[in-house]
Design an enzyme around this catalytic site. Structure first.
Site, short mmCIF file in Angstrom:
data_model
loop_
_atom_site.label_atom_id
_atom_site.label_comp_id
_atom_site.label_asym_id
_atom_site.label_seq_id
_atom_site.Cartn_x
_atom_site.Cartn_y
_atom_site.Cartn_z
N ALA A 91 3.57 -0.08 2.11
CA ALA A 91 3.92 0.10 3.53
C ALA A 91 3.52 -1.12 4.35
CB ALA A 91 3.23 1.33 4.08
N GLU A 149 -5.08 -0.60 -0.27
CA GLU A 149 -5.30 -0.06 1.07
C GLU A 149 -6.74 0.33 1.34
OE1 GLU A 149 -2.46 2.96 -0.94
OE2 GLU A 149 -3.25 0.99 -1.39
#
Length: 164
Positions: free
Chosen positions: A37, A100
């Site tokens: 993302a 992440e």
């Protein structure tokens, strides 16, 4: 992006409904599977209807074999997409990981459940908690990918899809 998520969902549903389709291959473009993302999207207004977790579950539940052709990187949500696939082929120069965590986020599309099932709890915990990226050769040893190739990854994924 929303467009990529929608395309994945639409393509999978279309392939599952088409009796002439025997298998599905998921790849990226420009030599990259997916870097996951865009963090800038986290602060944008809520997306309507399409989220990565349900799409990865849709991939996993497909009755037709789904093969990931990993080139370049499969990071974050990109790796989670690959984890939902039934088979994974990586180019020898590919890298995989869940980075992440290094910015305080946990993988959000069930990668924390799928990765331990695939490579075992100790190795998965190391990757999940540190954000460690692994090269394709290590991913093969861990069982994260089924095969690594030096040739065209897409052609190798199609051959595997035809075989299974």
């Amino acid at each position: 992006s929303l467009a990529v998520l929608q395309s994945l969902e639409d393509g999978l549903k279309k392939a599952d409904a088409d009796p002439s389709v025997k298998a599905v291959m998921i790849c990226g473009e420009n030599g990259k599977f997916s870097a996951g993302a865009d963090i800038r999207g986290f602060s944008s207004p809520k997306r309507h209807g399409v989220a990565l977790g349900p799409i990865v579950s849709l991939i996993e539940s497909s009755e037709k074999p789904v093969v990931a052709a990993i080139e370049g990187v499969a990071l974050g949500g990109g790796l989670e997409v690959a984890l939902g696939c039934h088979y994974r082929i990586a180019h020898v120069k590919a890298w995989m990981g869940l980075p992440e965590v290094t910015i305080g986020l946990l993988p959000g599309a069930e990668g924390t459940q799928r990765l331990p099932r695939l490579i075992g709890v100790p190795a998965a915990l190391d990757m999940i908690t540190t954000g460690k990226h692994v090269p394709a050769t290590e991913a093969l040893k861990l069982g994260l990918v089924d095969e690594i190739v030096e040739e065209n990854t897409i052609e190798a994924a199609i051959r595997l899809a035809n075989k299974v």
